[in-house]
Design a protein around this motif. Structure first.
Motif, PDB file in Angstrom:
ATOM      1  N   PHE A  15       0.837  -1.247  -0.059  1.00  0.00           N
ATOM      2  CA  PHE A  15      -0.041   0.075   0.049  1.00  0.00           C
ATOM      3  C   PHE A  15       0.700   1.096   0.081  1.00  0.00           C
ATOM      4  O   PHE A  15       0.246   2.295  -0.218  1.00  0.00           O
ATOM      5  CB  PHE A  15      -1.112   0.144   1.029  1.00  0.00           C
ATOM      6  CG  PHE A  15      -2.002  -1.344   1.022  1.00  0.00           C
ATOM      7  CD1 PHE A  15      -2.936  -1.306   0.127  1.00  0.00           C
ATOM      8  CD2 PHE A  15      -1.875  -2.356   1.948  1.00  0.00           C
ATOM      9  CE1 PHE A  15      -3.685  -2.356  -0.139  1.00  0.00           C
ATOM     10  CE2 PHE A  15      -2.525  -3.522   1.779  1.00  0.00           C
ATOM     11  CZ  PHE A  15      -3.501  -3.342   0.881  1.00  0.00           C
ATOM     12  N   LYS A  16       2.203   1.183   0.292  1.00  0.00           N
ATOM     13  CA  LYS A  16       2.978   2.444   0.232  1.00  0.00           C
ATOM     14  C   LYS A  16       3.926   2.399  -1.034  1.00  0.00           C
ATOM     15  O   LYS A  16       4.012   3.652  -1.744  1.00  0.00           O
ATOM     16  CB  LYS A  16       3.979   2.188   1.364  1.00  0.00           C
ATOM     17  CG  LYS A  16       4.575   3.771   1.909  1.00  0.00           C
ATOM     18  CD  LYS A  16       5.174   3.577   3.198  1.00  0.00           C
ATOM     19  CE  LYS A  16       6.282   4.700   3.224  1.00  0.00           C
ATOM     20  NZ  LYS A  16       6.815   4.235   4.715  1.00  0.00           N
TER      21      LYS A  16
ATOM     22  N   LEU B  78     -11.751  -1.957  -5.108  1.00  0.00           N
ATOM     23  CA  LEU B  78     -11.133  -0.959  -5.857  1.00  0.00           C
ATOM     24  C   LEU B  78     -11.879  -1.263  -7.406  1.00  0.00           C
ATOM     25  O   LEU B  78     -12.088  -0.197  -8.066  1.00  0.00           O
ATOM     26  CB  LEU B  78      -9.682  -1.003  -5.934  1.00  0.00           C
ATOM     27  CG  LEU B  78      -8.846   0.289  -6.083  1.00  0.00           C
ATOM     28  CD1 LEU B  78      -9.530   1.203  -5.069  1.00  0.00           C
ATOM     29  CD2 LEU B  78      -7.553   0.044  -6.206  1.00  0.00           C
TER      30      LEU B  78
ATOM     31  N   ASP C 117     -12.888   5.939 -10.317  1.00  0.00           N
ATOM     32  CA  ASP C 117     -11.753   6.552  -9.202  1.00  0.00           C
ATOM     33  C   ASP C 117     -12.125   5.938  -7.910  1.00  0.00           C
ATOM     34  O   ASP C 117     -13.014   6.547  -7.304  1.00  0.00           O
ATOM     35  CB  ASP C 117     -11.363   7.796  -9.141  1.00  0.00           C
ATOM     36  CG  ASP C 117     -12.670   8.718  -9.372  1.00  0.00           C
ATOM     37  OD1 ASP C 117     -12.400   9.880  -9.404  1.00  0.00           O
ATOM     38  OD2 ASP C 117     -13.950   8.074  -9.259  1.00  0.00           O
ATOM     39  N   GLY C 118     -11.769   4.564  -7.511  1.00  0.00           N
ATOM     40  CA  GLY C 118     -11.999   4.294  -6.299  1.00  0.00           C
ATOM     41  C   GLY C 118     -12.923   3.205  -6.134  1.00  0.00           C
ATOM     42  O   GLY C 118     -12.967   2.629  -4.945  1.00  0.00           O
TER      43      GLY C 118
ATOM     44  N   THR D 178     -14.134   1.738  -2.484  1.00  0.00           N
ATOM     45  CA  THR D 178     -13.585   2.122  -1.488  1.00  0.00           C
ATOM     46  C   THR D 178     -13.876   3.563  -1.053  1.00  0.00           C
ATOM     47  O   THR D 178     -13.415   4.162   0.146  1.00  0.00           O
ATOM     48  CB  THR D 178     -12.005   1.976  -1.819  1.00  0.00           C
ATOM     49  OG1 THR D 178     -11.914   3.270  -2.793  1.00  0.00           O
ATOM     50  CG2 THR D 178     -11.493   0.803  -2.064  1.00  0.00           C
ATOM     51  N   THR D 179     -14.972   4.404  -1.650  1.00  0.00           N
ATOM     52  CA  THR D 179     -15.180   5.747  -1.492  1.00  0.00           C
ATOM     53  C   THR D 179     -16.551   5.722  -0.646  1.00  0.00           C
ATOM     54  O   THR D 179     -17.045   6.836  -0.217  1.00  0.00           O
ATOM     55  CB  THR D 179     -15.341   6.649  -2.597  1.00  0.00           C
ATOM     56  OG1 THR D 179     -16.411   5.826  -3.515  1.00  0.00           O
ATOM     57  CG2 THR D 179     -14.038   6.830  -3.238  1.00  0.00           C
TER      58      THR D 179
ATOM     59  N   SER E 289      -9.923   4.356   4.663  1.00  0.00           N
ATOM     60  CA  SER E 289     -10.000   5.517   4.766  1.00  0.00           C
ATOM     61  C   SER E 289      -8.775   6.493   4.352  1.00  0.00           C
ATOM     62  O   SER E 289      -8.774   7.803   4.541  1.00  0.00           O
ATOM     63  CB  SER E 289     -10.426   6.184   6.179  1.00  0.00           C
ATOM     64  OG  SER E 289      -9.372   5.605   7.077  1.00  0.00           O
ATOM     65  N   SER E 290      -7.662   5.927   4.114  1.00  0.00           N
ATOM     66  CA  SER E 290      -6.431   6.614   3.797  1.00  0.00           C
ATOM     67  C   SER E 290      -6.744   7.591   2.527  1.00  0.00           C
ATOM     68  O   SER E 290      -5.880   8.609   2.527  1.00  0.00           O
ATOM     69  CB  SER E 290      -5.057   5.575   3.489  1.00  0.00           C
ATOM     70  OG  SER E 290      -5.662   4.902   2.438  1.00  0.00           O
ATOM     71  N   SER E 291      -7.508   7.263   1.685  1.00  0.00           N
ATOM     72  CA  SER E 291      -7.576   8.045   0.287  1.00  0.00           C
ATOM     73  C   SER E 291      -9.031   9.044   0.544  1.00  0.00           C
ATOM     74  O   SER E 291      -9.424   9.772   0.029  1.00  0.00           O
ATOM     75  CB  SER E 291      -7.780   7.172  -0.821  1.00  0.00           C
ATOM     76  OG  SER E 291      -8.846   6.340  -0.727  1.00  0.00           O
ATOM     77  N   ASP E 292      -9.638   8.852   1.527  1.00  0.00           N
ATOM     78  CA  ASP E 292     -11.145   9.249   1.913  1.00  0.00           C
ATOM     79  C   ASP E 292     -11.259   9.608   3.334  1.00  0.00           C
ATOM     80  O   ASP E 292     -11.925   8.776   4.110  1.00  0.00           O
ATOM     81  CB  ASP E 292     -12.398   8.742   1.114  1.00  0.00           C
ATOM     82  CG  ASP E 292     -13.414   9.434   1.208  1.00  0.00           C
ATOM     83  OD1 ASP E 292     -13.431  10.415   1.878  1.00  0.00           O
ATOM     84  OD2 ASP E 292     -14.565   8.972   0.581  1.00  0.00           O
TER      85      ASP E 292
END
Lengths: 312, 290
Positions: free
Chosen positions: A274-275, B129, B145-146, B149-150, B229-232
């Motif tokens: 994930f990184k 995803l 996009d996502g 996951t959003t 939640s890392s992207s949202d």
């Protein structure tokens, strides 16, 4: 031959009953359908996908660019020049073995002692508190207690001992995290062992006491052997938990530092994926760890069964 | 009473251990009241100088606690209800209905408990995803996009069924008397009615146990929520939101605020656990002794 009898048998079943069974089967599959659908999408499909990923080279999000890489990922991961085998896998095993040893020793002692006290339920609830708390709470509280100005160094200073850099010193960091993991898992183990202790008939103890056996003798020759099924369950589940857990490490040391001192296999997998988006390498790491977990579990079961045959 | 040997030694061990178990939580509560000049100073002081609620107010201000709390409640309630319903359904089929493949499916469900979550983390994330027709994806899961996951669904869907839950329900339902179900069948009830009106009400004790275990586990879930939640950030739950607070504030000032947030997020679980601890404890023991 049974075929003639069998045929008569089937014919003899009333048509109504066959229909009933048929309907019951349809109802059963309807009741099972949400669960089976779920397992297909969130268990079988990801499991197969994990195997494919481990053997492929893929850095993006478009499945069209996925390429077959054979065993190359495993070669990279298991190469002794890299960091995965040493120190990361070694850390993982030390973390798991260490916390299993501490938690098992601690929980046997505590469960055995609680079993002869008043207010047993009250004591067990206290030991169970860490099991109920989120890993974010546990990790942060201990991180705070380990700091130079924290509770543990405060106590050490009172006793005339200099402060220890529990999480900042590379040689103390892994043991410090291991202790927290063991601390958090004692409560669950105490419960299972207590249930195991309660299942031992008290006549065994009474008979041995009549023969003049002392406390230690009672413990070694009655409690421990009869506790073995519960103990085995605790050992195996704690091992599996210890080998795969990394939430505590994320919370307490952030990046598995200082310099990989607290990095474990599942965390390395998480970061690679994930990184850096290295799905293939990360999945190969996951597979290696999975095989290690499987091997250790089977080994434990095998040893337990052999021991069982020798004594009984 | 039996075996009254070494009670003083037993008390010593158990009390020392209990102090080690409770002390971190006391330190958490005490630190949540410490002011700016009181935290991170040597020599260490256990007690705060006053018990004013400044850090709690600050936690509300910095963290958008109501949003985190709402997300935590939505996810936890959805997962718990769904695990209870799907476990009771599958458990009933496995315990009381005769059909082809029953033994195979039961063994399969036992086997699902053996797959460690970390192994499924990467592929499950990629599947979410590329979920078809979600988050702008087309039917083949491309172009968006996502994907899933959003949405909060990403925190709920992968936990809606539990192999352990099905197993627990099945073990309990096996012991329900067949005569009762037969009687309902003779009265003309179909399987759905039997399940809904006869079986379900009787599963109360095991449902409380399973519900609690699921509630506490979901409320405390960390890795998957962190990932999604890392992207949202609007999908953060209490544990994730509180953990991320530290990354953008000075630690000596933040730690007491973080501790206040942790006290707030631990309280609901603690209250639920203390009220129903008998049931929770039974679930853990049942899982250990099959």
């Amino acid at each position: 031959m049974t075929s003639a009898v069998g045929r008569v048998g089937t014919l003899a079943v009333p048509a109504q009953r066959v229909g009933k069974l048929h309907r019951e089967g349809r109802a059963a599959y309807l009741f099972l359908s949400p669960a089976l659908l779920f397992f297909c999408v969130f268990l079988i499909l990801p499991f197969l996908f994990a195997i494919v990923l481990a053997f492929s080279d893929w850095g993006g999000f478009d499945l069209g660019t996925l390429r077959w890489a054979g065993a190359a990922n495993f070669g990279d991961v298991l190469s002794l020049d890299g960091t995965f085998v040493k120190p990361i896998l070694v850390n993982t095993l030390l973390f798991a073995f260490g916390s299993v040893f501490l938690a098992t020793f601690g929980s046997v002692l505590v469960a055995y002692c609680i079993d002869r006290l008043a207010f047993q339920g009250f004591w067990r609830v206290l030991y169970f508190l860490p099991v109920v708390a989120t890993v974010v709470a546990i990790g942060n509280v201990w991180k705070m207690m380990y700091q130079p100005a924290g509770l543990i160094n405060g106590v050490l200073n009172k006793l005339g001992v200099n402060s220890v850099g529990f999480l900042s010193d590379a040689s103390y960091a892994l043991p410090s995290v291991t202790v927290v993991h063991a601390w958090a898992s004692i409560g669950g183990a105490v419960l299972i062992l207590t249930a195991g202790l309660k299942a031992i008939p008290s006549q065994y103890y009474e008979a041995a006491e009549v023969d003049g056996a002392g406390s230690w003798h009672l413990f070694w020759s009655i409690t421990l052997p009869l506790l073995r099924p519960a103990l085995l369950f605790v050992l195996i589940t704690q091992f599996i938990g210890g080998l795969q857990s990394f939430a505590l490490i994320i919370v307490m040391t952030g990046d598995g530092g200082p310099v990989n001192a607290t990095n474990v296999a599942a965390f390395e997998m998480y970061q690679r994926a994930f990184k850096y988006g290295a799905w293939g390498t990360a999945s190969a790491m996951a597979m290696v760890l999975f095989v290690i977990i499987l091997a250790i579990t089977l080994l434990q079961l095998w040893i337990a069964r052999r021991r069982g045959e020798e004594t009984s | 009473m039996k075996r009254r040997r070494f009670p003083w030694f037993a008390y010593l061990v158990v009390i020392l251990g209990a102090v080690a178990m409770v002390m971190p939580f006391l330190d958490m509560v005490m630190s949540s009241f410490k002011g700016a000049g009181e935290y991170g100073v040597i020599p260490y002081q256990f007690l705060p100088s006053s018990f004013d609620l400044a850090n709690y107010r600050e936690a509300f201000a910095q963290l958008e606690l109501p949003r985190l709390f709402r997300n935590s409640v939505i996810v936890t309630v959805s997962v718990t209800v769904s695990v209870l319903v799907t476990s009771a359904m599958a458990g009933y089929a496995l315990a009381k209905l005769r059909f082809r493949g029953r033994a195979v499916i039961f063994r399969f469900i036992l086997a699902t408990m053996m797959l460690p979550p970390f192994l499924l983390l990467i592929p499950t994330f990629l599947i979410m995803l590329n979920w078809p027709l979600a988050g702008g994806n087309d039917l083949l899961g491309r172009g968006g996009d996502g994907g899933l996951t959003t949405s909060l669904l990403a925190l709920i869907l992968p936990f809606t069924v539990s192999g352990f839950g099905i197993f627990l329900m099945r073990q309990f339902m096996v012991s329900l008397p067949d005569e009762m179900l037969e009687a309902a069948k003779i009265d003309g009830a179909n399987q759905w009615q039997i399940w809904r009106l006869i079986v379900l009400p009787q599963t109360r004790p095991v449902a409380i146990t399973l519900g609690l275990i699921t509630f506490i586990g979901t409320w405390n879930e960390y890795i998957w929520t962190l990932l999604i939640s890392s992207s949202d950030p609007s999908l953060q739950t209490l544990p994730v939101g509180i953990q991320l607070l530290q990354s953008f504030l000075d630690p000596d000032r933040t730690m007491p605020i973080v501790m206040a947030g942790l006290v707030i997020s631990t309280l609901p679980v603690l209250v639920v656990f203390l009220l129903f601890q008998k049931y929770y404890v039974r679930g853990v023991v049942l899982s250990g002794l099959k």
